[in-house]
Design a protein around this motif. Structure first.
Motif, PDB file in Angstrom:
ATOM      1  N   TYR A 142      -2.024   0.460  -4.871  1.00  0.00           N
ATOM      2  CA  TYR A 142      -1.704  -0.917  -4.495  1.00  0.00           C
ATOM      3  C   TYR A 142      -0.889  -1.536  -5.617  1.00  0.00           C
ATOM      4  O   TYR A 142      -1.164  -1.326  -6.803  1.00  0.00           O
ATOM      5  CB  TYR A 142      -2.983  -1.739  -4.297  1.00  0.00           C
ATOM      6  CG  TYR A 142      -2.759  -3.227  -4.444  1.00  0.00           C
ATOM      7  CD1 TYR A 142      -2.188  -3.959  -3.409  1.00  0.00           C
ATOM      8  CD2 TYR A 142      -3.053  -3.888  -5.641  1.00  0.00           C
ATOM      9  CE1 TYR A 142      -1.941  -5.322  -3.556  1.00  0.00           C
ATOM     10  CE2 TYR A 142      -2.812  -5.247  -5.793  1.00  0.00           C
ATOM     11  CZ  TYR A 142      -2.254  -5.961  -4.745  1.00  0.00           C
ATOM     12  OH  TYR A 142      -2.009  -7.296  -4.895  1.00  0.00           O
ATOM     13  N   GLY A 143       0.115  -2.311  -5.232  1.00  0.00           N
ATOM     14  CA  GLY A 143       0.884  -3.073  -6.214  1.00  0.00           C
ATOM     15  C   GLY A 143       1.362  -4.370  -5.597  1.00  0.00           C
ATOM     16  O   GLY A 143       1.634  -4.437  -4.390  1.00  0.00           O
ATOM     17  N   LYS A 144       1.470  -5.396  -6.399  1.00  0.00           N
ATOM     18  CA  LYS A 144       2.007  -6.664  -5.912  1.00  0.00           C
ATOM     19  C   LYS A 144       3.484  -6.487  -5.534  1.00  0.00           C
ATOM     20  O   LYS A 144       4.247  -5.859  -6.277  1.00  0.00           O
ATOM     21  CB  LYS A 144       1.879  -7.739  -6.990  1.00  0.00           C
ATOM     22  CG  LYS A 144       0.443  -8.171  -7.274  1.00  0.00           C
ATOM     23  CD  LYS A 144       0.419  -9.225  -8.385  1.00  0.00           C
ATOM     24  CE  LYS A 144      -0.992  -9.715  -8.654  1.00  0.00           C
ATOM     25  NZ  LYS A 144      -1.048 -10.677  -9.787  1.00  0.00           N
ATOM     26  N   ARG A 145       3.850  -7.053  -4.404  1.00  0.00           N
ATOM     27  CA  ARG A 145       5.210  -6.887  -3.892  1.00  0.00           C
ATOM     28  C   ARG A 145       6.282  -7.203  -4.939  1.00  0.00           C
ATOM     29  O   ARG A 145       7.224  -6.426  -5.141  1.00  0.00           O
ATOM     30  CB  ARG A 145       5.429  -7.761  -2.656  1.00  0.00           C
ATOM     31  CG  ARG A 145       6.893  -7.811  -2.210  1.00  0.00           C
ATOM     32  CD  ARG A 145       7.127  -8.698  -1.023  1.00  0.00           C
ATOM     33  NE  ARG A 145       6.854  -8.010   0.231  1.00  0.00           N
ATOM     34  CZ  ARG A 145       7.722  -7.224   0.864  1.00  0.00           C
ATOM     35  NH1 ARG A 145       8.916  -6.983   0.335  1.00  0.00           N
ATOM     36  NH2 ARG A 145       7.408  -6.652   2.007  1.00  0.00           N
ATOM     37  N   MET A 158      -3.633  -1.175  -8.421  1.00  0.00           N
ATOM     38  CA  MET A 158      -4.922  -0.495  -8.344  1.00  0.00           C
ATOM     39  C   MET A 158      -4.687   0.876  -7.728  1.00  0.00           C
ATOM     40  O   MET A 158      -4.016   1.008  -6.695  1.00  0.00           O
ATOM     41  CB  MET A 158      -5.931  -1.268  -7.508  1.00  0.00           C
ATOM     42  CG  MET A 158      -7.287  -0.568  -7.423  1.00  0.00           C
ATOM     43  SD  MET A 158      -8.500  -1.510  -6.477  1.00  0.00           S
ATOM     44  CE  MET A 158      -9.886  -1.466  -7.611  1.00  0.00           C
ATOM     45  N   ALA A 159      -5.236   1.908  -8.365  1.00  0.00           N
ATOM     46  CA  ALA A 159      -5.090   3.275  -7.873  1.00  0.00           C
ATOM     47  C   ALA A 159      -6.466   3.845  -7.536  1.00  0.00           C
ATOM     48  O   ALA A 159      -7.429   3.622  -8.274  1.00  0.00           O
ATOM     49  CB  ALA A 159      -4.409   4.151  -8.929  1.00  0.00           C
ATOM     50  N   VAL A 212       0.852  -1.193   0.000  1.00  0.00           N
ATOM     51  CA  VAL A 212       0.000   0.000   0.000  1.00  0.00           C
ATOM     52  C   VAL A 212       0.884   1.237   0.000  1.00  0.00           C
ATOM     53  O   VAL A 212       1.613   1.500   0.962  1.00  0.00           O
ATOM     54  CB  VAL A 212      -0.939   0.006   1.230  1.00  0.00           C
ATOM     55  CG1 VAL A 212      -1.703   1.323   1.321  1.00  0.00           C
ATOM     56  CG2 VAL A 212      -1.901  -1.178   1.172  1.00  0.00           C
ATOM     57  N   ILE A 213       0.823   2.010  -1.074  1.00  0.00           N
ATOM     58  CA  ILE A 213       1.638   3.222  -1.226  1.00  0.00           C
ATOM     59  C   ILE A 213       0.721   4.438  -1.148  1.00  0.00           C
ATOM     60  O   ILE A 213      -0.305   4.494  -1.830  1.00  0.00           O
ATOM     61  CB  ILE A 213       2.371   3.215  -2.581  1.00  0.00           C
ATOM     62  CG1 ILE A 213       3.312   2.011  -2.669  1.00  0.00           C
ATOM     63  CG2 ILE A 213       3.143   4.523  -2.802  1.00  0.00           C
ATOM     64  CD1 ILE A 213       3.747   1.694  -4.093  1.00  0.00           C
TER      65      ILE A 213
END
Length: 407
Positions: free
Chosen positions: A237-240, A220-221, A88-89
């Motif tokens: 959100y981005g996959k690690r 996902m933004a 989560v960024i």
């Protein structure tokens, strides 16, 4: 938690006012939702009691602010069903999240002749960054067409996919029409060709249950201000495994492990993408907004909003001169329309005179408006605090305006 519509409305101070001598009817929720008092109170309490920079301080205020800030990251993780909070960024909004992916993932992994797919439904923030990247890299941007009802033509999308497809970036729910795209089906089809998928969740996250693991999206933004939270705050959100391969977006403090004049090593995710002092107060104030949604429950919220949309169609469709734009079977609570022979802006001003706030224009979707051969629409978008009596007020206003024009 079960609350009546009056109890829900009581949580939102801004709704209790008059505009042009009429009670405010706020139908501009797709642009931004109003904020419950708990969000406003949290914002104020941070500045009054805990104002401090985070992560680097050894004193009590810094510790309190850091704990509250990181608690929100975990709350967001739960809200979207991510595997871990490091995925989560925090960003400034959906637009910055999409640009972050374009400028990091795009610059590293997309090259000359590679292809990016978007749809005709996209907001400008999910068009322009990819055009810029394609121009820089010599990549090709391909567009999924839509039907007259405003739904993507899935078979055409399948024809666009190939081994050259590196990324599919698509809106989950249209801000202009309300169309809900079949994103899980889109993601599965894209992954079959090895492409990554970014979802623009700006509209969907406030209406639909989101589970990024079930969807299997790669990114996902979305934005806090469309989720009853503060402006100037977004989530990417981005996959690690993908985030770890991406270079940083901005350089500066916090995103580093060690700096020398010879070499800099970068911090772990998510901090690698969060350079500088973040939007601390608004992040902390986002938690009461998420708690509000969770307490009410997404199914209850969606059921209420679906009922409002259905009621609006029931009252408005029979009106002579009323022209609905976008009639997809699956929609969030967005009703776009025109009145025959009238400019959307004029309709919006006449509704405003009755205290009804709607959005008019192209809604940052000019290619979509061109697809329908129009300059723009009037957009009424409904939220959990709207009521059937407000829908009746809108219908009465539209009927009066249409009658004036069609005399």
């Amino acid at each position: 938690m079960k609350l009546t519509i009056d109890q829900i409305r009581g949580l939102f101070p801004v709704l209790h006012q008059e505009v042009h001598g009429k009670p405010l009817v706020y139908f501009d929720n797709a642009a931004t939702t109003q904020k419950p008092k708990a969000v406003l109170d949290k914002l104020r309490s941070y500045y009054e009691m805990d104002n401090s920079n985070i992560h680097r301080g050894a004193h009590t205020l810094a510790d309190r602010a850091t704990r509250e800030y990181e608690l929100v990251r975990e709350t967001v993780r739960e809200f979207i069903g991510a595997r871990e909070s490091a995925e989560v960024i925090f960003t400034k909004g959906t637009t910055e999240g999409i640009n972050l992916v374009a400028q990091t993932f795009g610059r590293k992994f997309i090259g000359k002749g590679d292809e990016i797919i978007i749809s005709t439904l996209e907001h400008h923030s999910n068009i322009v960054p990819w055009q810029m990247l394609c121009e820089e890299k010599g990549a090709v941007l391909k567009i999924i067409p839509i039907t007259e009802s405003g739904e993507i033509i899935f078979e055409e999308f399948e024809q666009l996919l190939s081994s050259k497809t590196k990324l599919v970036s698509i809106i989950h729910a249209s801000n202009a029409l309300g169309t809900i795209n079949p994103v899980k089906k889109i993601i599965d089809a894209a992954h079959a060709f090895g492409a990554k998928v970014l979802l623009d969740g700006a509209q969907s996250t406030s209406h639909l249950d989101i589970d990024v693991l079930d969807l299997d999206c790669d990114f996902m933004a979305f934005s806090a201000h469309k989720l009853y939270g503060p402006t100037g705050l977004g989530i990417l959100y981005g996959k690690r495994e993908i985030l770890e391969e991406m270079p940083p977006f901005l350089g500066g403090g916090e995103m580093i492990k060690e700096v020398s004049f010879e070499k800099t090593t970068y911090n772990d995710i998510p901090f690698k993408f969060e350079a500088g002092t973040p939007n601390i107060a608004d992040v902390i104030a986002f938690k009461p907004a998420l708690d509000f949604i969770t307490d009410l429950g997404k199914p209850s919220i969606k059921a209420h909003e679906d009922e409002l949309l259905s009621y609006a169609n029931e009252l408005l469709l029979p009106i002579k001169g009323f022209e609905p734009i976008g009639t997809a079977k699956e929609k969030v609570s967005v009703l776009s329309f025109n009145i025959t022979g009238m400019h959307p802006f004029d309709v919006g001003q006449m509704l405003d005179a009755r205290g009804i706030a709607v959005r008019t224009g192209h809604h940052c979707t000019q290619p979509l408006m061109k697809r329908f051969g129009i300059e723009g629409t009037v957009r009424a978008s409904f939220s959990v605090y709207n009521s059937k009596s407000e829908i009746e007020n809108l219908a009465e206003g539209v009927a009066r305006i249409a009658k004036i024009k069609n005399k």
